[in-house]
Scaffold this motif. Structure first.
Motif, short mmCIF file in Angstrom:
data_model
loop_
_atom_site.label_atom_id
_atom_site.label_comp_id
_atom_site.label_asym_id
_atom_site.label_seq_id
_atom_site.Cartn_x
_atom_site.Cartn_y
_atom_site.Cartn_z
N LYS B 38 27.28 35.28 -19.13
CA LYS B 38 26.94 34.75 -20.46
C LYS B 38 25.65 33.96 -20.48
N TYR B 39 25.02 33.97 -21.65
CA TYR B 39 23.86 33.11 -21.92
C TYR B 39 24.37 31.86 -22.62
N GLY B 40 23.83 30.71 -22.23
CA GLY B 40 24.18 29.49 -22.96
C GLY B 40 22.97 28.64 -23.27
N CYS B 41 21.91 28.78 -22.44
CA CYS B 41 20.76 27.90 -22.67
C CYS B 41 19.45 28.48 -22.16
N GLY B 42 19.51 29.32 -21.14
CA GLY B 42 18.28 29.90 -20.60
C GLY B 42 17.41 28.94 -19.82
N GLU B 43 17.92 27.75 -19.56
CA GLU B 43 17.08 26.79 -18.84
C GLU B 43 17.85 26.05 -17.73
N GLY B 44 18.91 26.65 -17.25
CA GLY B 44 19.58 26.07 -16.09
C GLY B 44 20.49 24.89 -16.38
N GLN B 45 20.80 24.67 -17.67
CA GLN B 45 21.58 23.48 -18.03
C GLN B 45 23.08 23.71 -18.13
N CYS B 46 23.53 24.96 -18.35
CA CYS B 46 24.94 25.15 -18.71
C CYS B 46 25.73 25.95 -17.69
N ALA B 47 25.07 26.74 -16.89
CA ALA B 47 25.70 27.56 -15.83
C ALA B 47 26.66 28.63 -16.36
N ALA B 48 26.58 28.94 -17.66
CA ALA B 48 27.38 30.04 -18.20
C ALA B 48 26.96 31.37 -17.59
N CYS B 49 25.73 31.42 -17.06
CA CYS B 49 25.16 32.66 -16.55
C CYS B 49 25.35 32.83 -15.04
N THR B 50 26.25 32.00 -14.46
CA THR B 50 26.41 32.01 -13.01
C THR B 50 26.91 33.36 -12.47
N THR B 58 24.72 31.28 -8.46
CA THR B 58 23.30 31.24 -8.82
C THR B 58 23.17 31.43 -10.32
N LYS B 59 22.27 30.66 -10.92
CA LYS B 59 22.07 30.79 -12.37
C LYS B 59 21.17 31.99 -12.65
N SER B 60 21.75 33.00 -13.25
CA SER B 60 20.99 34.25 -13.41
C SER B 60 19.90 34.15 -14.47
N CYS B 61 19.97 33.12 -15.33
CA CYS B 61 18.91 32.98 -16.35
C CYS B 61 17.62 32.48 -15.72
N LEU B 62 17.71 31.87 -14.53
CA LEU B 62 16.51 31.35 -13.86
C LEU B 62 16.10 32.23 -12.69
S1 FES Z 1 22.12 30.25 -19.47
FE1 FES Z 1 22.47 28.14 -19.24
S2 FES Z 1 22.10 27.86 -17.13
FE2 FES Z 1 21.65 29.93 -17.41
#
Ligand code: FES
Ligand code: FES
Lengths: 683, 157
Positions: B38-50, B58-62
């Motif tokens: 999942k996407y939640g923020c795109g900046e490493g803040q929420c870890a929904a994309c782990t 690993t945070k896949s958005c980063l």
């Molecule tokens: S989408 Fe929030 S940390 Fe990756």
């Protein structure tokens, strides 16, 4: 897209029960068996179908946003139809297949939809009993319905067998009798979340995840400031990117702040869409003189309709704008068919409202629009409208292909609507023995929910003053209930201290409402309020209230060390009539504590110069694991009272309980929410 | 621009054709239809994309897809074995550790990684290990309980 008429034709044989509002049922001879092809009555609020194979499908316009309506409504059907939960399909929030519904908000699913589902299921059960009685020629009283089977005197049949070949429809009034709570078998128990497995395996498709054949990705250009107008646009660089189409269109209905123009880009993949958006060269006419998050409270008073109330005794409290921040941002996929009909998948609490919004904005008849609402990544009152849906539909129309429009977190934190900020001024008088004699309460901008004091007071005045909101604002879990409870219960604490009476005793002395008294005493008992022992830097506070048929009390313990506030323990007692699902109710009440903590202590939208500065999660702090206190929840189950909703009221008593505990710990009275965004100074 | 043509996802070699600097999150979701991430923020803040990369949450958005070619990627869709849920998935279900479920896949993969590093965490270690994950519905105490239960049962990593 199929029409509702086609859909009913497709249903084939079996039993259809239509649940209608009473008045309507009377007019149309409610309760009577209807003929084969009877048209669907008006004012249907739910329907239920038992297929020839015995499959049970229930239809409701309510939606699942994490509050677990899917599970509780399924329990309602299981209870009355005497079938296992697992054998029921619940279709929710599909504007073609489900009956009209205003929306999923205001904690109305349990008090209104839940009994209707039960009544529809109870009526279907009685129809099955009638069929069995006719078929077997036995007395109705000898027939049992259990475990998905109808049995009598050695005979047994599945639901489907009994209906074979026939199509029976029945319209029933809302007054149909129900199984009393004391005899519930499935309702009132902790049935696990219906689609939990899809969530732990990643299989559930949210709106954000929907993909359609040939789908493109859309982005929308927003102004750099609220209300800034587009002066000129050079889209040539964007148009040169292969696969990109630039769309210019006009919104038909107002978007506060976003300007009348829709400028968007559509591309074959999201990265190209991002690049194309960045390549648009737009010039804007800036907006000057807008207020900011510091001056906004004075602004509310200056712009109050009918003028502000000035009186020397009034004590001002403030409540900041905050963001719902649903973890799944707004998202929609829109698809047009050759006949000009529109289908939109989107996460919303008001699928029928979004359907109207789409019809109006796109200038098409309502029956040309179908909105489908996959169970969504939460809402908390923040997904009432069709922002993403309208954008997706306009972009899709312009390019003639399905378009996905997923909002980013920045867009969600900037262009969604906020919980209103507010200025609340309060005054009260109390006799030396602790009797409340006067109460005056003026709420500027935050709203009327939870405005009325539950305390006995002869002389009172409670008023909401509408004012100009510089930000787009709307519903939020509990609406203004949180703001009004924060102020009332903090100020009640001030009054208790002014006459040196224990805050619990002071409240009980001025409180006759039994249900509020009960939760207050239950929370205080569980917490050990009477035996509490104060140590340096620690404090205790309590608060209570009522709203939307729910009664809530909270007791909090905090520590304040070098200015850092930590909530250590929260005990809440909650009563909402007969409990439908204890475990899921606990989940809601505990979740309200977690969420409420953010607004109480640190969440706030900061804005200046027409810009939101808290436009990312790195700038807008929400509660995390490390912020959590020990949470203990006491559920007061009143089987003798009708069930009320529970998603909202449990958030209301937390902030004042924490504020009162901080006062107890430090002697500082905090009159602004959030109370300690950067910790406390001077302690 | 360098292109990536193959990824090792959930035990299978998947053919892709992506710019090396695209995010892994987008490639998983948009190219491979693995929308459980999942996407939640795109900046490493929420870890929904782990996701797990060689076993590490690993945070896949980063994460640029170019940096993970050849590495073992596990997403939420690859955690259960046939019909049998991973013990952490089962523990989340048993503890009802979700409301809307949007944070759940990232939470589960974060917890799997935590239990690999620290098979028997204290509650404080669970809190600090999971603190990068946001659950906006506020199911934190239930998630702590789920991780505690999963640790008790041990089970496969
Ligand atoms: S989408 Fe929030 S940390 Fe990756
Ligand atoms: S369950 Fe909704 S964000 Fe965690």
């Amino acid at each position: 897209m199929i029409s509702r008429r086609d859909f009913f034709a497709m249903l084939g044989g079996g039993i259809v029960v239509w649940m209608v509002d009473d008045a309507d049922a009377q007019e149309s001879g409610g309760g009577a068996r209807r003929g084969m092809n009877q048209a669907m009555p008006e004012q249907v609020s739910a329907w239920l179908h038992i297929g020839e194979e015995g499959t049970v499908t229930a239809y409701t316009g309510k939606v699942e946003v994490g509050q677990n309506a899917r599970t509780s409504l399924t329990q309602a059907v299981a209870e009355e139809l005497r079938v296992p939960v697992a054998s029921i399909r619940m279709i929710m929030g599909d504007t073609t297949l489900t009956p009209f519904d205003m929306g999923t908000f205001g904690s109305q699913t349990t008090p209104r939809m839940w009994p209707q589902m039960r009544k529809a299921a109870a009526a279907a059960r009685e129809m099955l009993v009638d069929l069995a009685a006719q078929k077997w020629m036995v007395d109705r009283a000898s027939i049992q319905v259990a475990d998905g089977k109808v049995t009598a005197a050695g005979k047994s049949a599945g639901f489907g067998e009994l209906t074979q070949g026939q199509k029976l429809t029945r319209t029933i009034p809302a007054s149909e009798a129900l199984t009393p709570a004391a005899q519930w078998k499935v309702a009132g128990t902790s049935v696990p979340k219906i689609n939990g497995r899809e969530m732990v395996t990643g299989a559930h498709k949210y709106a954000y995840d929907v993909k359609r054949p040939g789908m493109l990705y859309g982005k929308v250009l927003y102004p750099p400031q609220f209300g800034a107008r587009l002066v000129s646009l050079d889209s040539s660089a964007a148009e040169q990117i292969p696969g990109v189409k630039v769309v210019r269109d006009t919104f038909q209905i107002g978007r506060e702040g976003a300007g009348p123009d829709l400028v968007g880009v559509v591309a074959p993949d999201p990265q190209t869409a991002d690049r194309a958006l960045a390549a648009l060269k737009a010039q804007w006419k800036p907006v000057t003189g807008a207020t900011n998050s510091k001056d906004v409270y004075a602004h509310f008073k200056q712009t109050a309709r009918g003028g502000a109330v000035e009186s020397p005794g009034l004590v001002p409290y403030t409540v900041a704008y905050i963001a719902h921040t649903p973890l799944e941002p707004r998202a929609a996929v829109a698809e047009w068919d050759a006949g000009g009909k529109l289908t939109v998948w989107t996460g919303t609490q008001r699928p029928f409202g979004v359907k109207s919004e789409l019809a109006q904005d796109l200038g098409i008849p309502e029956d040309h629009v179908q909105v489908l609402m996959p169970d969504t990544g939460s809402g908390y009152g923040g997904k009432h409208n069709g922002d993403a849906a309208v954008e997706a539909a306009r972009l899709a129309k312009a390019v003639g292909k399905p378009v996905k429009r997923n909002w980013t977190r920045e867009e969600e934190l900037t262009w969604a609507y906020f919980r209103p900020g507010g200025l609340i001024e309060v005054a009260g008088k109390v006799t030396p023995d602790g009797t409340l004699t006067h109460w005056e309460f003026h709420n500027y901008n935050s709203g009327p929910s939870g405005l009325q004091t539950p305390y006995e007071v002869a002389d009172k005045k409670e008023q909401v003053h509408q004012a100009d909101s510089p930000l787009r604002q709307g519903s939020y879990r509990g609406l203004a209930g949180t703001a009004n409870h924060f102020v009332r219960e903090s100020y009640m604490d001030e009054l208790a201290h002014s006459v040196k009476i224990d805050p619990l005793e002071f409240r009980l002395k001025n409180l006759k409402n039994e249900r509020v008294r009960n939760v207050l005493m239950a929370a205080a008992d569980k917490f050990g309020w009477k035996g509490r022992k104060k140590t340096a830097g620690h404090g205790f506070g309590l608060a209570a209230g009522m709203e939307k048929g729910g009664y809530i009390a909270a007791v909090a313990e905090v520590s304040v060390t070098a200015g850092a506030v930590k909530v250590l323990r929260v005990v809440q007692a909650f009563e909402c009539g007969a409990v439908v699902n204890p475990e899921q109710l606990r989940n809601q009440v505990d979740g309200a504590v977690a969420m409420g903590l953010g607004g109480a202590l640190f969440e706030q939208i900061e804005f200046a110069d027409g810009k939101i500065q808290t436009n990312r999660l790195s700038r807008y702090r929400v509660p995390r694991f490390a912020d959590m206190p020990v949470i203990e929840t006491v559920l007061v189950d009143r089987k003798d009272l009708v069930s009320a909703g529970a998603g909202e009221t449990p958030i209301m008593a937390l902030a004042p309980a924490i504020g009162n505990a901080i006062f107890d710990a430090t002697g500082q009275r905090l009159r602004s929410m959030p109370m300690a965004p950067k910790g406390l100074t001077g302690v | 621009m360098a292109r990536i043509t193959q990824l090792d996802v959930n035990g299978a070699k998947r053919r892709i054709d992506a710019d090396a600097d695209r995010t892994l999150l987008s490639v998983l979701r948009d190219d491979l239809d693995l929308t459980g991430t999942k996407y939640g923020c795109g900046e490493g803040q929420c870890a929904a994309c782990t996701v797990l990369i060689d076993g590490q949450p690993t945070k896949s958005c980063l994460t640029k897809v170019g940096t993970v070619a050849g590495k073992r990627i596990v997403t939420i869709e690859g955690l259960a074995r046939e019909a049998e849920l991973h013990p952490v998935q089962q523990a989340f279900l048993d503890a009802e550790a979700m409301q809307c479920g949007w944070c759940t896949p990232g939470m589960i993969l974060g917890a799997v990684g935590l239990l690999q590093r620290t098979p028997h965490p204290t509650d404080a270690e669970i809190v600090s290990g999971m603190n990068g994950h946001i659950c906006r519905c506020g199911t934190y105490p239930r998630i702590v309980a789920a991780v505690r239960e999963a640790a008790k049962k041990g089970g496969r990593a």
